[in-house]
Design a protein around this motif. Structure first.
Motif, short mmCIF file in Angstrom:
data_model
loop_
_atom_site.label_atom_id
_atom_site.label_comp_id
_atom_site.label_asym_id
_atom_site.label_seq_id
_atom_site.Cartn_x
_atom_site.Cartn_y
_atom_site.Cartn_z
N LEU A 159 -7.38 -11.79 5.49
CA LEU A 159 -7.10 -11.44 4.10
C LEU A 159 -8.40 -11.40 3.32
O LEU A 159 -9.28 -12.24 3.53
N GLU A 160 -8.50 -10.43 2.45
CA GLU A 160 -9.66 -10.38 1.57
C GLU A 160 -9.74 -11.69 0.78
O GLU A 160 -8.75 -12.15 0.22
N GLY A 161 -10.93 -12.28 0.74
CA GLY A 161 -11.11 -13.58 0.11
C GLY A 161 -11.21 -14.72 1.09
O GLY A 161 -11.60 -15.83 0.70
N ASP A 162 -10.87 -14.49 2.36
CA ASP A 162 -11.02 -15.54 3.37
C ASP A 162 -12.50 -15.89 3.51
O ASP A 162 -13.36 -15.00 3.58
N THR A 217 -3.39 -5.36 -1.07
CA THR A 217 -3.80 -6.73 -1.36
C THR A 217 -3.89 -6.87 -2.87
O THR A 217 -4.62 -6.13 -3.52
N VAL A 218 -3.13 -7.82 -3.43
CA VAL A 218 -3.02 -7.91 -4.89
C VAL A 218 -3.25 -9.34 -5.35
O VAL A 218 -3.00 -10.31 -4.62
N ARG A 219 -3.70 -9.47 -6.58
CA ARG A 219 -3.87 -10.78 -7.20
C ARG A 219 -2.51 -11.29 -7.68
O ARG A 219 -1.60 -10.50 -7.95
N ARG A 220 -2.39 -12.59 -7.79
CA ARG A 220 -1.16 -13.17 -8.31
C ARG A 220 -0.97 -12.80 -9.78
O ARG A 220 -1.93 -12.57 -10.51
N ASN A 221 0.28 -12.71 -10.18
CA ASN A 221 0.69 -12.29 -11.52
C ASN A 221 0.45 -10.81 -11.78
O ASN A 221 0.54 -10.36 -12.91
N SER A 222 0.17 -10.05 -10.72
CA SER A 222 0.09 -8.59 -10.85
C SER A 222 1.49 -8.00 -10.75
O SER A 222 2.40 -8.61 -10.18
#
Length: 296
Positions: A159-162, A217-222
């Motif tokens: 996942l992006e951000g790992d 891949t999405v940020r939370r609260n999107s």
């Protein structure tokens, strides 16, 4: 005649006993293999069996019974294989550490098809090297498809951000991007093993749209509608603006939760060890089919 009937009855009784044990030694073998799989974090895909032959039963009736037992066993095995991983099985793929973080290993073929970046911390500094992008159709992307979409691979996904904390068993917590590139370049073999660390409650979420298996891949609260449109590469028009008509409904594969992309936000409590795999589940009741899509 009496002795022959006794032999047939004894053979049938023996076969019934064997069937209850999943063949001779099946319970012992299954227990041992199950223990090994539990230690490795693997899931069981079907009943364990030993050899299906070697009983030497001479009668046609007993052979037919044996064939039906084998057929039943195969059907049960196929039904087990068809089942998707549960939440418990997903969570067993990682090791939980403090701070809502999960640590796990992935093995990727070279070239990996990932883009690295320095990850910022809350104070504006740097906290190591992480993955900023997964290249479309690269080896990391293909690994994600096998793990998240088809589940051909029982391991973990990327996942992006790992954050990369190890490469081929070498610790890289304080390594630079150049250090990691050098370790990968000097490694032997056609694949690389990465040890990754993921924030399971604050990190992004991987949304998979089925049946095509498109990723976003999405940020939370999107907004979930934005994720759907990004994954499909086009604007989507729904029957209403708040999800009541049912035309946009999707059901998540593992949890069974119902999502309404046209009005829902990406849930903040989703544990991103799992991808969010959504299948179309339009509601056919009511007059949803009579509504015109908004904006048309």
């Amino acid at each position: 005649m009496f002795s022959r009937m006794q032999a047939v009855l004894a053979a049938v009784a023996a076969l019934a006993t064997v069937r209850s044990l999943s063949f001779v030694g099946g319970a012992r073998v299954a227990e041992q293999r199950g223990t090994l799989r539990a230690l490795r974090g693997e899931r069981r895909t079907g009943p364990e069996t030993s050899s299906e032959a070697g009983f030497g039963i001479p009668t046609a009736g007993a052979l037919a019974l044996g064939a039906s037992a084998v057929a039943l066993l195969r059907r049960r095995t196929e039904s087990c294989v068809a089942l998707r991983a549960t939440r418990v099985e997903w969570f067993r793929k990682v090791k939980r550490i403090s701070g809502d973080r999960a640590v796990f290993d992935v093995t990727i073929k070279k070239p990996m098809g990932i883009v690295l970046e320095y990850l910022p911390d809350k104070k504006g500094g740097l906290r190591g090297v992480g993955i900023s992008e997964i290249v479309q159709d690269g080896n990391a992307y293909e690994l994600n498809k096998k793990v998240c979409v088809t589940e051909e691979d029982e391991g973990m996904w990327i996942l992006e951000g790992d954050r990369i904390i190890g490469v081929n068993g070498i610790e890289t917590v304080d390594a630079s991007i150049d250090d990691i590139a050098r370790i990968v370049g000097e490694s032997e073999g056609d694949s690389v093993s990465l040890t990754l660390c993921r924030n399971t409650r604050l990190g992004p979420i991987k949304v998979v749209l089925m049946p095509g298996g498109e990723f976003a891949t999405v940020r939370r609260n999107s907004r979930l509608s934005a994720a759907v449109e990004f994954a499909l590469g086009r604007e989507i028009k729904y029957g209403c603006i708040d999800g009541w008509c049912g035309t946009c409904w999707h059901r998540e594969r593992v949890t069974g939760w119902l999502f309404k992309p046209c009005s829902d936000l990406i849930t903040t409590d989703w544990d991103n060890v799992m991808p969010m795999v959504l299948f179309p589940k339009p509601e056919k009741a009511g007059d949803a089919t009579l509504l015109q899509p908004r904006g048309v």
